[in-house]
Design an enzyme around this catalytic site. Structure first.
Site, short mmCIF file in Angstrom:
data_model
loop_
_atom_site.label_atom_id
_atom_site.label_comp_id
_atom_site.label_asym_id
_atom_site.label_seq_id
_atom_site.Cartn_x
_atom_site.Cartn_y
_atom_site.Cartn_z
N SER A 176 0.85 -1.19 0.00
CA SER A 176 0.00 0.00 0.00
C SER A 176 0.89 1.24 0.00
CB SER A 176 -0.89 0.02 1.25
OG SER A 176 -1.53 1.27 1.43
N TYR A 224 -1.18 -0.46 10.49
CA TYR A 224 -1.42 -0.79 9.08
C TYR A 224 -0.23 -0.36 8.22
CZ TYR A 224 -3.70 -0.92 4.51
OH TYR A 224 -4.02 -1.18 3.20
#
Length: 257
Positions: A148, A161
């Site tokens: 990501s 995350y």
């Protein structure tokens, strides 16, 4: 070697985790459109019928599989079932992922463990199982992990995350170095905010959406799933035969700022 690059995946077998919706669905369709037969890793196998029929309508084979990546035994069984049904496994896309959102001082141990298990542990053990298959068969294979932009930028309330996605990109490098001798290429893609069911609620907030579009510094728009799927097809294809250990950041310029 072909004199021109080819993106054709005819005759190859792919397994996509988290295939039911969003990026997983788009990636599964794109791989099938490029010629691959596709095993669909699903947290709930009953949700895969429509996508399987769509892939079969393209003239490819589809195999819905029960594959909750939080359960290691389901990961291993899905890999085995793919090989049993199709005879081989050429492409693994570790798409399933997610996590919780909280200020760092409020993150619980359960939140931390869930995010690392979903994004890092599952990616590692699915890659391990697929890698073992690819080592035994002629031609090697291609593993594509879902990182990501959060692995390259600090996003408030997403510390765990962000760390997990940075770990995915570095794990990608490690596996690429270890498995290159087997002609197994390992790469990753790192998307920005993409219009999917998973981002729909956050992007419905007008102020948040405006901030995201502003931070996507080059193109100033929300991405579409097909724009990530295109990079996955490229990395899986012969056109990317000399690319391994790399993460393609698909962020419209966010991290260029």
């Amino acid at each position: 070697m072909d004199p021109f690059p080819t993106f054709d995946l005819t005759g190859q077998v792919a397994l996509v985790t988290g295939a039911a919706r969003g990026l997983g669905r788009a990636i599964s369709r794109a791989l099938a459109h490029a010629g691959a037969d596709v095993a669909l890793g699903l947290r709930d196998v009953t949700t895969g019928g429509e996508l399987a029929r769509e892939i079969e309508g393209m003239g490819r084979r589809a195999l819905p599989l029960q594959m909750d990546v939080l359960r290691q035994e389901q990961i291993f069984r899905a890999i085995d079932d793919t090989v049993d049904s199709f005879g081989r496994l050429d492409i693994l896309v570790n798409n399933a992922g997610g996590g919780t959102t909280a200020l760092a001082e409020n993150v619980t141990e359960a939140d931390f463990d869930f995010t690392l298990t979903l994004n890092v542990k599952a990616t590692f053990f699915a890659s391990q199982a697929a890698g073992r298959v690819m080592m035994r068969q002629k031609g090697g294979g291609s593993i594509i992990n879902m990182s990501s932009q959060a692995g390259f930028a600090a996003l408030p309330t997403e510390s765990v995350y962000c760390a997990s996605k940075a770990a995915v990109s570095h794990l990608t490098k490690c596996l690429a170095v270890e498995w290159g001798k087997y002609n197994i290429r390992v790469n990753a893609v790192a998307p920005t905010f993409i219009k999917t069911p998973g981002t729909e609620e956050a992007l419905a907030d007008t102020a948040f959406r405006a901030d995201v579009i502003e931070r996507i510094a080059g193109l100033h728009r929300i991405g579409q799933p097909v724009e990530v799927a295109g990079a996955v097809v490229f990395l899986a294809s012969p056109a990317a035969s000399l690319i391994t250990g790399h993460t393609i950041v698909i962020d419209g310029g966010w991290t260029a700022r």
